[in-house]
Design an enzyme around this catalytic site. Structure first.
Site, mmCIF file in Angstrom:
data_model
loop_
_atom_site.group_PDB
_atom_site.id
_atom_site.type_symbol
_atom_site.label_atom_id
_atom_site.label_comp_id
_atom_site.label_asym_id
_atom_site.label_seq_id
_atom_site.Cartn_x
_atom_site.Cartn_y
_atom_site.Cartn_z
ATOM 1 N N ILE A 112 34.288 26.293 47.140
ATOM 2 C CA ILE A 112 35.349 26.194 46.135
ATOM 3 C C ILE A 112 35.918 27.574 45.808
ATOM 4 C CG2 ILE A 112 34.502 24.031 45.181
ATOM 5 C CD1 ILE A 112 33.273 25.607 42.868
ATOM 6 N N PHE B 191 35.610 25.010 39.368
ATOM 7 C CA PHE B 191 34.819 25.342 38.172
ATOM 8 C C PHE B 191 34.090 24.141 37.593
ATOM 9 C CE2 PHE B 191 38.673 27.992 38.346
ATOM 10 C CZ PHE B 191 38.086 29.206 38.687
ATOM 11 N N GLY C 285 21.056 31.658 43.182
ATOM 12 C CA GLY C 285 22.441 31.239 42.911
ATOM 13 C C GLY C 285 23.053 31.983 41.753
ATOM 14 N N LYS D 78 29.006 41.495 47.707
ATOM 15 C CA LYS D 78 30.442 41.526 47.421
ATOM 16 C C LYS D 78 30.917 40.216 46.780
ATOM 17 C CE LYS D 78 34.811 42.783 49.658
ATOM 18 N NZ LYS D 78 35.399 43.199 50.951
ATOM 19 N N GLU E 272 27.023 30.290 37.954
ATOM 20 C CA GLU E 272 27.244 30.066 36.523
ATOM 21 C C GLU E 272 26.619 31.125 35.607
ATOM 22 O OE1 GLU E 272 26.655 25.896 38.319
ATOM 23 O OE2 GLU E 272 27.485 25.931 36.332
#
Lengths: 737, 338
Positions: A465, A240, A700, A631, A703
């Site tokens: 990550i 994160f 993207g 997904k 966030e």
């Protein structure tokens, strides 16, 4: 073979993760491994007067205790321009140097590293190290330092005279909002296993979002050659943002391996995880002035964030306010309060998660003052240009987010009156907010190795990550090379692989995918050349752009009958492998603003008698360009919404300001939402074709999903209860009275 | 964590013998609290005496119509035991309000009674704490005390007892049977946990050389009109800000017997005879509930961050008594307050 891009493809690394085959930094082993345990300072500021490690050294199995007095050589650092401690994403200042000298700059700072034959001996011995301090007065309270906060050197753009416009506005709202200090709390603890390869060469298994950033940092700090340090991080158990910068733990582990000339493992405890970076507690003040019809005329956004005494960490909190809505005037101000704490760091949507929270609550309050539906207020101030930069957007389907989100949520059935909607003993509230983030992309290199048996290996030093990088890399490669997904293997998280920046800012999907596309094109070009060397080649005269790789063949786009199997072309030329590496570079100075957007609609139910708050429904409609994998992207947004629920209701790092010490440093007392706190979450991806942002139109989604969520919930709580709480987290006690 | 020895007790007498001969030893059963405390150097036993295999794992009916529970019955087993679910649903519910399923699977009944406080300062050896280190001072009184006690506090300690199960046991007037070198004795639940006073390092009146063997419940189970209502900062897996065990017997609309125990507000599960007496003979309505709540909280004392608990406790008591009176107990799994 149908394309995999845009489909709900399951994670290619899922099996390895579920079966435990996937290994994390603390799970790598080596013969003769030594174990480290860190002793942390108990004071927030001062000097180490004396360290007595004699008891610790007597513990059976203890090898050594490293302190600032006996550590091996490390670079000087200290804030020079070429400060070797500064990593790729370091803020301005002089980074923390572990065990460098006797100075204490935050509570929990490492003051000694115990090394032992077993983890148990190291941990016990660490408790036996006696440290005396010369303590100095400290300040850890942002509110106490707000008046001494220093302005950021970088002044942001203003337009018009916002103060005058605000004073003259027919309807005004000005409010102060507060976002509590938060920690990332990834499941995986920070850990480094440093393998001593002999002759000073090291392989460092590290939990990180950037293997090459860590490699470069270690080379600087320990004055080593890049070829002597390999950093590997195949899997990361959540980060994160906490893993963007090299942590003191990796520096200490390498220091220990060099001191002992043997392999060392160092794992932080959960409590020590709270001595690393965090989302800075931030005070935000937003002032909005509008005409009676809701047209914004003045936007002012000021922020005061916390930082350490040695680095000025700040992200853009304020200018979103002048990007998101159309306003003739806008003014921003950002200050930092320097405290005796560790340096904050990026945490999911840094700056926007906090700044847009304040803006979107202020917009809700303005809507109340205007007696206007909050969604209608957003429509009336919709901005087709980024006014801060005076540029058009590469694409902006926010209007569609509002429309589709509102429809899915049933927003039109909202009774505007607070406390008007009920469900038994609960007050029901509906709130909404907008989200915005940048669509960033960074120069990234990818290598593809295609073998004649129809298998391709795609390699890049980026990391996964938990977001699904392995999977999207395999998808993009499969589609671009015309191979089935299971014929692709992906290598990442290794500093020896082609260059990648840290994985952050939501730029990885766009950057890596476009790099794969450009490398695949190089492969295609080479294959075409081979195919054209075949006798009576059906592809004679074709250019690379005339052909595509489909189902294992090189196929003419004009005439699908003109095709050569890849295997045939390679076999004919007696080539059993083709390797290409290219970089994707991005021209961001093309006069366009690049952003993702979202609309979030939230329903809360608040027990009228007890104040217990439940977020019973969230609809998040996201416009983020091309979605590579519906997904994993949906999972990203869902996870972000849960993060937003935590931000709104639960998360808060508590410092005892007398002691200068974080007190709820475990995940029993630092609350994140649990399953019982999470109800329905609906994710909508709005179609947003974009051939300007980058060749593949990818923006993207790492966030954007969290931005605005806390505001939508806070606004829903106001709608339910009639009480406006501006301080996060909104715990039930704040609804009292 | 310090190095420690490990020994397994062969029977209850052996366990007592071992603990009596080594004042620095500790029993371990589920270890759900002790191990964490050892990792943090808060507990530093030289020896762990493993009692987890002692034959104290049955739940049986007593001649008096009650139930006797072995100290090593896991919390989950106890909460889903047919005798408990039928006769003492309040206890079953209180257990399920605590911790997580995984922890409840490990935690023992006796160990649950001996949980230590979750006060931040108690867990951080770098800070003063009279409970951890007598005489060092209380950091919470002037520090972060939002989670802390409002009843029965002292100048030495304002920590709370963290158990949910114990709040249920207090309301049901359980008895704790213990064994020591001198033989068996019985401690009524009211006397099992202590208030901090000047000795906050002592959580209970169990002697250091005694072992909890069984917990006995009297016949009266309040299976019709009860609730366990836990208010916390998230809807599961958090310690109580305030929790209320309420149990009533009603004759028509009139309360004939009332039990009220609170968690999260004091150093022990908090009962107040005056508040319960004030309910008896009254109509089960909001007025009598509010009066009982006010009585129970009459001596409540606030600190910098926990003043809200007084009003929250008052509201939670009223709500819990309403749930109990209506026969609509709080569910511990449906993700909402009833």
């Amino acid at each position: 073979m149908a394309p995999t891009i845009g489909t709900p493809t399951s994670r290619v690394d899922g099996h390895a993760k579920v079966t435990g085959e996937a290994r994390y930094a603390a799970e790598f082993d080596a013969p003769g491994l030594a174990y480290g345990s860190i002793v942390g300072s108990t004071i927030a500021k001062g000097r180490i007067a004396r360290i007595d490690a004699s008891e610790a050294l007597r513990v059976q199995g203890v090898i050594d205790v490293l302190t600032h007095l006996n550590r091996p050589h490390m670079a000087e650092g200290g804030g020079a321009d070429e400060d070797p401690y500064r990593d790729d994403v370091a803020p301005e200042g002089s980074p923390f140097r572990p065990l460098y000298d006797d100075r204490i700059v935050f509570s929990g700072q490492p003051v000694a590293l115990v090394l032992a034959e077993t983890w148990e001996a190291a941990r016990y011995a660490a408790s036996q190290v006696r440290v005396d301090y010369d303590e100095e007065p400290h300040v850890t309270d942002l509110h106490r330092r707000r008046d001494d906060a220093v302005a950021l050197r970088e002044r942001t753009k203003v337009r018009g005279d916002a103060d005058t416009a605000f004073a003259a506005a027919e309807v005004r709202h000005a409010g102060e909002y507060f976002i509590a200090m938060e920690h990332h709390n990834p499941m995986e603890l920070f850990a480094s296993t440093v393998i001593w390869d002999g002759d000073g060469k090291l392989t460092v298994y590290d939990k990180t979002q950037g293997v090459q950033n860590v490699q470069c940092y270690l080379c600087g700090v320990f004055e080593m050659k890049p070829e002597d340090v390999r950093v590997v991080s195949p899997f990361v158990g959540g980060a994160f943002g906490s893993g963007l910068r090299p942590q003191y733990s990796v520096a200490l582990a390498v220091m220990a391996a060099r001191a002992l000339q043997r392999s060392v493992r160092l794992v932080l405890t959960r409590r020590q995880m709270y001595t690393l970076g965090y989302r800075p507690g931030t005070i935000e003040r937003v002032a909005l002035g509008a005409k009676a019809d809701g047209t914004l005329e003045a936007v002012t956004h000021e922020a005061i964030g916390m930082t350490s005494q040695f680095e000025d960490f700040a992200r853009n909190d304020t200018t979103w306010s002048g990007t998101l809505y159309r306003s003739a005037t806008a003014k921003y101000d950002h200050k930092l309060a320097r405290l005796d704490v560790s340096t904050p760091c990026d945490m999911r949507a840094p700056g926007a998660a906090t700044g847009v929270y304040a803006l979107e609550c202020a917009m809700d309050e303005l809507a109340v003052a205007l007696k206007l539906d909050p969604l209608e207020l957003r429509y009336r101030n919709y901005s087709d240009r980024d006014q801060n930069e005076d540029m058009p957007f590469t694409s902006k389907k926010l209007r569609e987010c509002y429309r589709q989100g509102a429809e899915a949520f049933g927003w039109s059935k909202r009774d505007p009156q607070p406390r008007a909607m009920r469900d038994g003993s609960e007050l029901v509230g509906w709130g909404m907010a907008t989200g915005v983030w940048e669509a960033l992309q960074m120069k990234t290199a990818v290598r593809i190795l295609l073998t004649a048996n129809g298998h391709a290996e795609v390699a890049c030093a980026t990391s996964d990550i938990g977001t699904g990088t392995y999977t999207i890399m395999a998808q993009v490669a499969a589609d671009m090379l015309g191979l089935p997904l299971d014929s692709i293997s992906v290598k990442l998280g290794d500093s020896t692989l082609p260059h990648s920046p840290v994985e952050g800012g939501s730029w990885t999907a766009a950057s890596v995918s476009n790099a794969i596309a450009s490398t695949a094109k190089a492969i295609r070009t080479e294959l075409l050349q081979l195919a054209q060397k075949m006798p009576q080649s059906p592809l004679a005269g074709a250019t690379p752009d005339d052909v595509a790789l489909v189902d294992g063949r090189i196929v003419s786009k004009q005439d699908a009958a003109r095709a050569v199997p890849i295997a045939d072309a390679m076999r004919h030329a007696a080539v059993d492998r083709i390797e290409q590496e290219t970089s994707a570079d991005f021209d961001e100075d093309d006069g366009y603003a690049r952003n993702t957007h979202s609309a979030i609609f939230a329903e809360v139910k608040v027990d009228e008698q007890l104040g217990v708050i439940r977020v019973t429904r969230v609809v998040s409609a996201v416009a983020a360009g091309r979605i590579l994998n519906t997904k994993t992207a949906k999972s990203q947004i869902m996870g972000s919404v849960v993060g937003g629920i935590g931000m709104a209701l639960h998360e808060e790092t508590l410092i005892d300001h007398d002691l200068g010490r974080i007190m709820n440093a475990d995940i029993a007392e630092y609350h994140v939402p649990v399953n019982a706190d999470v109800h329905e979450i609906e994710v909508i991806f709005v179609d947003e074709p974009d051939d300007i942002v980058n060749p593949l139109g990818i923006k993207g989604v790492g966030e954007i999903g969290i931005v605005g969520v806390a505001a939508a919930i806070a606004n829903a709580i106001y709608h339910a209860t009639g009480k406006r709480v501006r301080d996060l987290p909104i715990t039930l006690d704040k609804l009292q009275g | 964590m310090i190095d420690f020895e490990y020994a397994r007790a062969s029977d209850v007498a052996d366990a007592v013998r071992r603990i009596a001969s080594d004042p620095t030893a500790k029993f371990i059963a589920g270890g759900t609290n002790l191990i964490d405390l050892m990792k943090g150097n808060v507990e530093r036993p030289s020896r762990l005496i493993d009692i987890s295999r002692l034959p104290l794992k049955t739940v049986e009916k007593t001649a008096a119509g009650g139930v006797v529970i072995g100290a090593l019955v896991p919390n989950s087993d106890l909460s889903y035991h047919p005798l408990i679910e039928q006769q003492y649903p309040l206890l079953a519910s209180a257990i399920r309000a605590g911790a997580s399923q995984q922890l409840r699977n490990m935690a023992s009944t006796g160990g649950n009674l001996l949980q230590r406080t979750r006060c931040y300062y108690f867990y951080d050896t770098a800070t003063p704490c009279n409970k951890r280190e007598p005489g060092s001072g209380c950091s919470a009184i002037k520090g972060l005390n939002r989670m802390h006690a409002i009843l029965g506090t002292s100048d030495a300690c304002i920590a709370t007892h963290p158990s949910d199960m114990c709040v249920g046991l207090a309301a049901l007037e359980a008895k704790v049977h213990v064994m020591g070198p001198g033989g068996e004795r019985t401690i009524v639940f009211e006397d099992f946990h202590r208030l901090p006073g000047e000795t906050p390092h002592l959580d209970t009146n169990l002697h250091p050389d005694e072992i909890v063997t069984t917990i006995e419940l009297p016949a009266r189970g309040f299976a019709t009109n009860y609730t366990y209502l836990k208010i916390r900062d998230r809807l599961s897996y958090a310690f109580a800000l305030v929790s209320v065990a309420a149990a009533l017997e009603l004759d028509g609309g009139t309360i004939t017997e009332a039990r009220l125990a609170l968690g999260g507000v004091a150093h022990k599960p908090w009962r107040d005879p005056a508040a319960e007496a004030a309910l008896r003979g009254q109509a089960g309505d909001q007025t009598s509930f509010a009066r009982a709540a006010d009585l129970l909280l009459r001596d409540a004392k606030r600190f910098a961050h926990n003043a809200f608990k007084i009003d929250l406790a008052r509201r939670a008591i009223v709500r819990a008594l309403t749930q109990a009176a209506q026969g609509t107990p709080q569910s511990q799994s449906d993700k909402k307050i009833r």
